[in-house]
Scaffold this motif. Structure first.
Motif, short mmCIF file in Angstrom:
data_model
loop_
_atom_site.label_atom_id
_atom_site.label_comp_id
_atom_site.label_asym_id
_atom_site.label_seq_id
_atom_site.Cartn_x
_atom_site.Cartn_y
_atom_site.Cartn_z
N LEU A 184 0.84 -1.20 0.00
CA LEU A 184 0.00 0.00 0.00
C LEU A 184 0.87 1.25 0.00
O LEU A 184 0.40 2.34 -0.31
N SER A 185 2.16 1.07 0.35
CA SER A 185 3.07 2.21 0.35
C SER A 185 3.36 2.71 -1.07
O SER A 185 3.86 3.82 -1.24
N ASP A 186 3.04 1.90 -2.09
CA ASP A 186 3.11 2.40 -3.47
C ASP A 186 1.85 3.22 -3.70
O ASP A 186 0.80 2.70 -4.08
N THR A 187 1.95 4.49 -3.43
CA THR A 187 0.75 5.34 -3.40
C THR A 187 0.15 5.55 -4.79
O THR A 187 -1.00 5.98 -4.91
N ARG A 188 0.89 5.22 -5.84
CA ARG A 188 0.29 5.31 -7.18
C ARG A 188 -0.88 4.35 -7.31
O ARG A 188 -1.86 4.64 -8.01
N ARG A 189 -0.79 3.20 -6.64
CA ARG A 189 -1.89 2.24 -6.67
C ARG A 189 -3.13 2.85 -5.99
O ARG A 189 -4.25 2.66 -6.42
N MET A 190 -2.88 3.57 -4.91
CA MET A 190 -4.01 4.22 -4.22
C MET A 190 -4.57 5.38 -5.03
O MET A 190 -5.76 5.67 -4.97
N ASN A 191 -3.72 6.04 -5.81
CA ASN A 191 -4.22 7.09 -6.69
C ASN A 191 -5.23 6.50 -7.67
O ASN A 191 -6.28 7.11 -7.94
N VAL A 192 -4.93 5.32 -8.18
CA VAL A 192 -5.89 4.64 -9.07
C VAL A 192 -7.14 4.25 -8.29
O VAL A 192 -8.27 4.55 -8.70
N GLY A 193 -6.95 3.58 -7.14
CA GLY A 193 -8.11 3.09 -6.38
C GLY A 193 -9.05 4.19 -5.95
O GLY A 193 -10.27 4.03 -5.98
N MET A 194 -8.50 5.34 -5.57
CA MET A 194 -9.32 6.42 -5.03
C MET A 194 -9.94 7.31 -6.10
O MET A 194 -10.70 8.22 -5.78
N THR A 195 -9.63 7.05 -7.37
CA THR A 195 -10.17 7.91 -8.44
C THR A 195 -11.03 7.13 -9.44
O THR A 195 -11.22 7.57 -10.57
N ARG A 196 -11.55 5.97 -9.03
CA ARG A 196 -12.42 5.19 -9.91
C ARG A 196 -13.89 5.58 -9.74
O ARG A 196 -14.73 5.30 -10.61
N ALA A 197 -14.24 6.20 -8.59
CA ALA A 197 -15.65 6.51 -8.29
C ALA A 197 -16.05 7.84 -8.89
O ALA A 197 -15.30 8.82 -8.84
N ARG A 198 -17.25 7.87 -9.41
CA ARG A 198 -17.80 9.12 -9.94
C ARG A 198 -18.52 9.92 -8.85
O ARG A 198 -18.28 11.11 -8.69
N ARG A 199 -19.40 9.26 -8.10
CA ARG A 199 -20.26 9.99 -7.16
C ARG A 199 -20.03 9.66 -5.69
O ARG A 199 -20.32 10.49 -4.83
N LEU A 200 -19.54 8.46 -5.40
CA LEU A 200 -19.34 8.07 -4.00
C LEU A 200 -18.16 7.12 -3.89
O LEU A 200 -18.15 6.06 -4.51
N LEU A 201 -17.18 7.52 -3.09
CA LEU A 201 -16.03 6.68 -2.78
C LEU A 201 -16.11 6.27 -1.32
O LEU A 201 -16.13 7.13 -0.43
N ILE A 202 -16.17 4.96 -1.07
CA ILE A 202 -16.17 4.43 0.29
C ILE A 202 -14.87 3.67 0.49
O ILE A 202 -14.61 2.68 -0.21
N VAL A 203 -14.04 4.14 1.40
CA VAL A 203 -12.77 3.48 1.72
C VAL A 203 -12.92 2.79 3.07
O VAL A 203 -13.34 3.40 4.05
N ILE A 204 -12.57 1.50 3.12
CA ILE A 204 -12.62 0.74 4.36
C ILE A 204 -11.20 0.44 4.80
O ILE A 204 -10.40 -0.10 4.03
N GLY A 205 -10.86 0.78 6.04
CA GLY A 205 -9.52 0.52 6.52
C GLY A 205 -9.41 0.71 8.02
O GLY A 205 -10.33 1.20 8.68
N ASP A 206 -8.27 0.31 8.56
CA ASP A 206 -7.97 0.42 9.99
C ASP A 206 -7.09 1.64 10.20
O ASP A 206 -5.91 1.63 9.86
N SER A 207 -7.66 2.69 10.77
CA SER A 207 -6.91 3.94 10.94
C SER A 207 -5.69 3.75 11.82
O SER A 207 -4.65 4.39 11.60
N ALA A 208 -5.78 2.86 12.81
CA ALA A 208 -4.65 2.65 13.73
C ALA A 208 -3.45 2.06 13.01
O ALA A 208 -2.30 2.26 13.43
N THR A 209 -3.69 1.33 11.93
CA THR A 209 -2.60 0.75 11.15
C THR A 209 -2.07 1.73 10.11
O THR A 209 -0.87 2.00 10.03
N ILE A 210 -2.96 2.30 9.31
CA ILE A 210 -2.51 3.09 8.17
C ILE A 210 -2.01 4.48 8.55
O ILE A 210 -1.27 5.10 7.79
N VAL A 211 -2.38 4.99 9.74
CA VAL A 211 -2.00 6.35 10.13
C VAL A 211 -0.49 6.52 10.25
O VAL A 211 0.04 7.64 10.18
N ARG A 212 0.24 5.40 10.37
CA ARG A 212 1.69 5.51 10.55
C ARG A 212 2.43 5.79 9.23
O ARG A 212 3.63 6.04 9.23
N HIS A 213 1.70 5.72 8.13
CA HIS A 213 2.29 6.08 6.84
C HIS A 213 1.86 7.50 6.49
O HIS A 213 0.68 7.84 6.58
#
Length: 651
Positions: free
Chosen positions: A597-626
């Motif tokens: 997930l540290s390859d943020t280009r992959r997240m750029n793709v994932g987060m820009t596929r939605a037109r009207r609603l993007l729902i991201v599911i994740g554990d804030s306690a884990t990902i906040v360290r990046h």
């Protein structure tokens, strides 16, 4: 000329070829037959139910198998975590255009045939056979397995060989520019009469710079900004000036996208490649289809029939034991060989004529076959250029006088199997190199995007594009609840939601078989959210669930309660969009490790596929360290879009 550069590329090609081959071999060795079948890599117990002829006279075999599994096999397969449950197609991991090996029933003494998947259904598959199929279709169970191919590596080696030693003015000029040994040239384009009057100011500027370039130009196309639309306008402007164009991309879907956008303009188009790898509505413009419709095809068919008649007659006389003299046999074989030669020459002439008369030829980089080697193009247009390695890019480039690249180096890079080859330079694309060396007058950034609500767009814009993206007014404030028959709820009226699983116990696990991570709790949450969206009126085709991890894709497909739920990896979804996208991040651990997930280009793709609603599911306690995800959490907090997974727990 820097000959060492090309020598290194040849070494990297070989490293990559061996790495891909080893990966395919490792998969076959690692997975027993039952697991390969569960993963969709192999399908057994298939029966040949029909034979047919496809576009261009390609022999087709249709195979079927019931999707029912024995109770014992289902239990065993579910233990691996990789098996299809009842009702999932046995062909769920196979796609139209995949290379396959068809093995005939045991005891049939038939040599396996390689082929291409022509059509894939829930319970059946049609295979376009390479070469000649069996004279008599066997009875019994066949097996179908996915294959790799060395053909593209061979073409890359050939292209590098041609480029490094060429003395042809056009190719040596482009080579020296790309190596930084010569400056590119350009002039101010004359006022253009645009075919597409709806182009925005940044798209018009890009077209003008591409037309004015004498050697090379770059178009940077962030998500939703219409880079392919720009390329189509560039192609049309070139054709209007009497130029011949080769349009290419690394993937078939990207090439088909260009074909689809060019069709309304009534050009003479030829789509290279196997018809099985091309979308059904576009197959009429393939070389095979046009060859089949050519007036000279009747003579080819007549010679083929005569050759087949002679072969059958010869075989029958031998089978009956009546005997045939050596002189008579030589005479018959000489006639058959002559018919074969004439047929081949006629077919080659027909193909050459069709290609020569085309204004635009379209192909994947790797599918740019020797058939095109004798042809020269005034312009080579390369879409998704940031996803093609340099050796792959040289295959179409060596056929042109001028090159226009379009891509986005902030999205996914080329897939590379060899870590060594990547670190030694294979991961650096020509697009990357040109981005740093070309003058600004030969580069264009498309800034207005036509896909996303501005709140979905803004985080990506700030992190990757210096905040330069602008949401077009037509999409700037659109939300899911504005779709027909969709209820207005807290979620459907919002453009972004982060569903936080911290404290739920939804921990990631390692899938040994797939060598990938999964999170069953998170998968269940994603499917509950999907069910709610359906309950509120969203149609299945308006929603996608995507994730970076292949094991999570498999887990989601196993748990999905109904057919029609579109589930896929982030990588497979690049270039696509949905009204609503649910993105499962998977990672949840005490160490705060986020892995790739540290390859943020992959997240750029994932987060820009939605037109009207993007729902991201994740554990804030884990990902906040990046740092990237820490900023994302701050962003959703500012939007008031940070929600707890406890709101969506099963009752």
């Amino acid at each position: 000329m820097d000959d060492q550069h090309f020598e290194t590329l040849l070494e990297l090609i070989e490293l990559e070829r061996k790495a891909e081959k080893e990966e395919n071999k490792r998969e076959l060795e690692r997975y027993p037959l039952q697991v390969r079948e569960a993963l969709g890599k192999t399908v057994t117990r298939l029966e040949i139910v029909d034979e047919d002829v496809g576009v261009g006279g390609i022999p087709l075999l249709r195979l079927e198998r019931s999707v029912q599994m024995s109770a014992a096999k289902r239990v065993a397969a579910m233990i691996t975590g990789a098996a299809p449950v009842a009702g999932l197609s046995p062909f769920h991991a196979m796609n139209q255009g995949d290379n396959v090996l068809l093995t005939y029933p045991a005891g049939s003494d038939l040599t396996p045939n390689e082929g291409t998947l022509y059509d894939v259904g829930d319970n059946h598959v049609t295979v376009a056979i390479d070469g000649r199929p069996p004279d008599q279709l066997p009875q019994g169970h066949c097996q179908l397995s996915l294959l790799g191919s060395d053909a593209t590596y061979k073409r890359m080696r050939q292209a590098i060989g041609v480029v490094r030693r060429t003395e042809k003015p056009d190719l040596s000029r482009l080579r020296n520019i790309f190596l930084g040994e010569r400056e590119p040239s350009w002039s101010q384009a004359a006022a253009l009469e645009l075919y597409n009057p709806r182009l925005n100011e940044f798209q018009v500027q890009a077209v003008e710079r591409c037309v004015g370039a004498e050697d090379v130009a770059l178009v940077h196309g962030p998500p939703g900004t219409g880079k392919t639309t720009v390329l189509v306008e560039v192609i049309l402007q070139a054709v209007k000036c009497g130029q011949r164009v080769l349009a290419s991309a690394p993937s078939n879907i990207a090439v088909d996208n260009m074909v689809e956008k060019l069709l309304p303009f009534d050009l003479r188009i030829v789509r290279m490649g196997h018809p099985a790898r091309i979308l059904e509505p576009l197959r009429h413009v393939t070389l095979s289809a046009q060859e089949e419709a050519h007036s000279g095809r009747e003579e080819v068919a007549r010679m083929n029939e005569e050759r087949h008649r002679l072969l059958t007659q010869l075989r029958r006389r031998q089978d009956r034991g009546g005997g045939i003299g050596s002189a008579e046999r030589r005479e018959a074989m000489a006639l058959i060989d002559e018919l074969t030669r004439k047929t081949r020459d006629n077919e080659f002439g027909i193909r050459r004529e069709i290609i020569q008369n085309a204004q635009v030829v379209l192909s994947t980089h790797g599918g740019t076959s020797s058939m095109l080697a004798r042809h020269k193009f005034d312009l080579v247009v390369m879409d998704e250029a940031s996803q093609a390695t340099e050796p792959l890019s040289w295959i179409p480039i060596m056929l042109g006088k001028k090159v226009v690249f379009a891509g986005d180096s902030c999205q996914l890079p080329p897939t590379i199997y060899s870590k060594d080859a990547a670190e030694r330079g294979l991961k650096v694309t020509l697009f990357d190199r040109m981005k740093t060396s070309l003058p600004s007058d030969l580069q264009s950034l498309l800034r207005i995007q036509y896909r996303m609500h501005e709140d979905i767009m803004r985080f990506s814009s700030d992190k990757f594009y210096d905040g330069k993206l602008i949401a077009d007014e037509s999409v700037r404030r659109h939300t899911a609840h504005e779709l027909p028959n969709v209820h207005a709820t807290e979620l459907t009226q919002a453009p972004v939601a982060f569903i936080d699983t911290a404290g739920t116990g939804y921990a990631e696990t390692w899938n040994e078989l797939l060598e990938s991570r999964e999170n069953e709790g998170e998968a269940g949450l994603a499917l509950r959210l999907y069910a709610k969206l359906r309950e509120w009126g969203l149609a299945p085709q308006e929603i996608a669930i995507i994730t970076p991890y292949v094991a999570q894709v498999k887990k989601l497909r196993i748990l999905a309660p109904e057919k029609g739920v579109e589930i896929g990896s982030v990588d497979s979804f690049q270039g696509r969009e949905k009204e609503v996208v649910i993105l499962s991040l998977v990672r949840s651990n005490d160490e705060g490790e986020v892995g790739f997930l540290s390859d943020t280009r992959r997240m750029n793709v994932g987060m820009t596929r939605a037109r009207r609603l993007l729902i991201v599911i994740g554990d804030s306690a884990t990902i906040v360290r990046h740092p990237f995800y820490k900023d994302f959490l701050s962003y959703v907090e500012a939007l008031g879009a940070h929600k707890s997974a406890w709101e969506w727990m099963p009752e």
